[in-house]
Design a protein around this motif. Structure first.
Motif, PDB file in Angstrom:
ATOM      1  N   ALA A 361       0.844  -1.205   0.000  1.00 45.24           N
ATOM      2  CA  ALA A 361       0.000   0.000   0.000  1.00 45.24           C
ATOM      3  C   ALA A 361       0.875   1.250   0.000  1.00 45.24           C
ATOM      4  N   LEU A 362       1.981   1.222   0.772  1.00 44.84           N
ATOM      5  CA  LEU A 362       2.916   2.348   0.761  1.00 44.84           C
ATOM      6  C   LEU A 362       3.526   2.545  -0.619  1.00 44.84           C
ATOM      7  N   SER A 363       3.949   1.437  -1.229  1.00 41.00           N
ATOM      8  CA  SER A 363       4.564   1.526  -2.552  1.00 41.00           C
ATOM      9  C   SER A 363       3.600   2.129  -3.561  1.00 41.00           C
ATOM     10  N   THR A 364       2.347   1.702  -3.509  1.00 42.65           N
ATOM     11  CA  THR A 364       1.345   2.236  -4.433  1.00 42.65           C
ATOM     12  C   THR A 364       1.145   3.733  -4.206  1.00 42.65           C
ATOM     13  N   ALA A 365       1.053   4.126  -2.934  1.00 42.01           N
ATOM     14  CA  ALA A 365       0.875   5.548  -2.622  1.00 42.01           C
ATOM     15  C   ALA A 365       2.093   6.353  -3.049  1.00 42.01           C
ATOM     16  N   ARG A 366       3.287   5.788  -2.875  1.00 43.24           N
ATOM     17  CA  ARG A 366       4.503   6.504  -3.278  1.00 43.24           C
ATOM     18  C   ARG A 366       4.590   6.654  -4.789  1.00 43.24           C
TER      19      ARG A 366
END
Length: 552
Positions: A361-366
């Motif tokens: 989820a962090l990677s997608t948001a980044r």
């Protein structure tokens, strides 16, 4: 915010005290006037390497003190507290550095001595210095992930919690495996020791109880002869109590014949009563002090066994019961270890999956934030004469061994300065003039997320003029709405934007050259900008143009 700077005996500066205002402060002066000395002095106060060459010729030491106003909730407050440097509410933070001419330096925060390393740590929170030789701040890839998260309002808290839970589960599993492996190697010893301890069946407090009882038996054995002697004196046929009783019987017959005999009988009766009490107590003591020699031998054997077992296992006798329980537990866990490991392995797998989901989820948001940041930076390029440049925020997966609380991503800001050229790190790709403008474009796009409250740009307008210089001035002015900016500039377009204008100049008295700085008033400011426009001879047209720039 930087509020004051006091410099003593640094290169050409003999004594200088400056006050700084909020907003955009511009520093101008002819080439060689000493602008770099001012920045070097501030850098020294912020923890830069101490060089004895900075000490003014003829002086024994140089010193620089910088004063900062910090909001009550500033992150630096906790850093200071952790290092025993509590600030009084409302008081400025004063940092000071002293460099000796013969080498060595000292650092102070609020009058208290600190290390240069701590000064550098504090300086990173207080001031960002951007220039073509800067290798910190926006140019350091280590901070790019934090800047991207701040820009995208990305909260890594859930990922950090999941990561901690996963690592803790792994630690529990590793400890269980290590214990089982150790126990497996020691199974024979464990089985023998557990059987030995359980056969002995030690109990807490048993050693002290046996020792007390043994001491009692040993004491009784020592006084047995004395008890028998006393008993003989009192109760045997010829003992004192027996004779008193015989005397009482005789006195009973003759006591009526004389009052004194009655009194004598009463006294003897009292003696008989007291003697009887003594006899009862002797019997009670003899009964309680009596012991079975076989029981004494058994107690002693038990006591020696407990103490011997305690010495064998290097514990106190009272700890033998706990040791037996612990070793029995290890043996039981060894017997049921594989089933227990399976449950722990399942727990690790579940928590790793939870971390993976949070990190993804962090990677997608980044990735989404990176695309927005790339677009925001790109809009700044054309006005800054970086038309051919391209900017890209690289978000790529880290190797598994580098996964952490902040996710699984490596983030780095990359640029390409020419069409078709490959992307690379800012420090490696951009030239000196381009680098400063790249930094400015990034700062504007990031809107000061994650930065210090005071920013210094050193000759950010080098090699540009006209519309580009005006665009730089506009962006610096915008940045100054949310932070204090100090800009060393040769551009009149940038200087005209300043909220505070400081002029750096050299003076000569025939033997000594000095560098000085003064804050310009409105008229002096117009003259300085006119000089920047026209050169050595200030013309009326230059003054008029300076007026127009200031008014704009």
């Amino acid at each position: 915010m930087l509020t004051a700077l006091s410099i003593r005996d640094v290169v050409l500066i003999e004594a200088l005290d400056l006050d700084f205002a909020p907003g955009l402060g511009v520093l101008t002066g002819e080439t060689g006037a000493g602008k770099s000395i001012l920045l070097d002095s501030l850098g020294l106060a912020l923890g830069a390497r101490a060089d004895s060459g900075l000490v003014r010729h003829g002086a024994t030491q140089a010193s620089v003190a910088a004063s900062f106003d910090l909001p009550a909730d500033h992150h630096l407050t906790s850093v200071l507290a952790q290092n025993g440097l509590d600030m009084e509410p409302g008081e400025p933070l004063v940092i000071r550095r002293v460099v000796k001419a013969d080498g060595g330096s000292r650092a102070f925060v609020g009058g208290q001595p600190v290390s240069a390393a701590l000064l550098r740590e504090l300086g990173a929170y207080l001031v960002e210095i951007h220039g073509q030789h800067d290798d910190r701040g926006l140019l350091a890839p280590a901070g790019h992930r934090t800047l991207l998260d701040a820009f995208g309002r990305i909260d890594a808290g859930a990922c950090a919690v999941a990561h901690r839970a996963w690592r803790e589960a792994e630690a529990v599993l590793a400890a269980a495996r290590a214990e089982i492996e150790t126990a497996a190697r020691d199974r024979e010893w464990l089985e023998h020791t557990v059987a030995e301890l359980e056969a002995l069946a030690p109990e807490p407090g048993e050693e002290e109880m046996l020792a007390d009882r043994r001491r009692g038996m040993q004491r009784a054995e020592k006084i047995a002869d004395d008890l028998r002697a006393v008993e003989g004196y009192l109760t045997d046929g010829d003992g004192g109590l027996s004779q008193l009783r015989q005397a009482a019987r005789i006195l009973e017959r003759i006591a009526p014949d004389h009052p004194a005999l009655a009194e004598a009988l009463a006294a003897v009766d009292r003696a008989v009563i007291e003697g009887s009490v003594a006899e009862d107590k002797l019997i009670e003591a003899a009964r309680e002090l009596s012991f079975d020699p076989r029981a004494q031998e058994e107690d002693e054997a038990r006591l020696f066994d407990l103490r011997g077992m305690a010495r064998k296992h290097r514990v106190q006798p009272d700890d033998l019961a706990a040791l037996a329980a612990d070793l029995r537990g290890r043996l039981d866990r060894l017997d049921s270890g594989e089933a227990g490991l399976g449950a722990l392995e399942a727990d690790v797998a579940a928590k790793e999956a939870a971390y993976t989901a949070a990190a993804q989820a962090l990677s997608t948001a980044r990735a989404a934030a990176a695309a927005r940041l790339d677009a925001a930076v790109a809009t700044e390029f054309a006005p800054l004469k970086l038309d051919a440049a391209r900017f890209r925020t690289l978000v790529e997966p880290l190797p598994r061994e580098n996964w952490g609380a902040h996710g699984r991503d490596r983030v780095e800001f990359l640029v390409a300065t020419n069409p078709g050229a490959p992307f690379g790190a800012l420090m490696k790709i951009a030239s000196g003039g381009e680098l400063s403008r790249f930094i400015l474009a990034l700062k504007v796009a990031l809107a000061e997320e994650g930065g210090a409250e005071t920013l210094i740009f050193d000759e950010i307008d080098r090699g540009v003029g006209g519309a580009v210089a005006s665009a730089i001035g506009d962006r610096l002015s915008r940045l100054a709405r949310g932070a204090q900016l100090l800009v060393v500039t040769h551009s009149p377009q940038v200087a005209a934007r300043g909220d505070q204008h400081l002029l750096i100049a050299k003076s000569h008295d025939g033997t000594v050259t000095r560098t000085g700085v003064r804050v310009l008033n409105t008229d002096d400011r117009r003259e300085e900008i006119a000089r920047m426009l026209s050169g050595a001879e200030i013309t009326a047209e230059a003054r008029a143009q300076a007026e127009r720039l200031i008014a704009a």
